[in-house]
Design an enzyme around this catalytic site. Sequence first.
Site, PDB file in Angstrom:
ATOM      1  CD  GLU A  48      53.288  42.300  64.498  1.00 48.28           C
ATOM      2  OE1 GLU A  48      53.937  42.761  65.646  1.00 48.28           O
ATOM      3  OE2 GLU A  48      53.677  41.157  64.077  1.00 48.28           O
ATOM      4  CB  CYS A  85      55.753  39.332  61.738  1.00 50.67           C
ATOM      5  SG  CYS A  85      57.656  39.410  61.840  1.00 50.67           S
ATOM      6  CB  CYS A 144      55.602  44.360  61.499  1.00 49.35           C
ATOM      7  SG  CYS A 144      55.668  42.569  61.218  1.00 49.35           S
ATOM      8  CB  CYS A 169      60.171  43.115  63.557  1.00 51.67           C
ATOM      9  SG  CYS A 169      59.148  42.708  62.134  1.00 51.67           S
ATOM     10  CG  ASN A 223      54.617  34.005  65.321  1.00 51.44           C
ATOM     11  OD1 ASN A 223      53.733  33.496  65.834  1.00 51.44           O
ATOM     12  ND2 ASN A 223      55.758  33.602  65.718  1.00 51.44           N
TER      13      ASN A 223
END
Length: 162
Positions: free
Chosen positions: A75, A73, A115, A112, A62
């Site tokens: 990901e 983020c 993502c 989240c 992140n």
Amino acid sequence: MNRLDLTINYESYTGLEQLNDADKALCIQAEEALKSSYSPYSNFKVGTAIRLNNGQVVFGSNQENVAYPSGLCAERVALFTIGVTYPDAEVESMAITAHTENFTIINPVTSCGACLQVMAEVELRQKKEIEVLFYCLNGKVLKLKGVKSLLPFAFFEDRLAV
């Protein structure tokens, strides 16, 4: 009115020692990715490691910014990096973990919604589900196949591609 139910299938492990060698290695690599996290505002580090079908492993962490929500983020950092550097590769599996000095994380942290939507788009594009491992440092691991288990109503609109 119709009442419908959703079922989520996943595997739960008490620790890394229960995983196969490839999954264990990916979780450890996600832990390594935590080191590049830039999270001075939340002090909540997230790292991911993604294994591609060409054998490459791509890291993401992140990246925060004082002008919220300008950060990104872990990901999405990794998935967008793959889109640029390995556009023809397929994502086979990804491991995600988190750490903070502020409290003890006792359960795996999941991705989240933003993502998950990007992960769903990757699956759609490559016509293949992604294996996802949510890893709690020194603790539980959740393993699932396919993002639709976590985001069953992902946004897709075929007419936008016309």
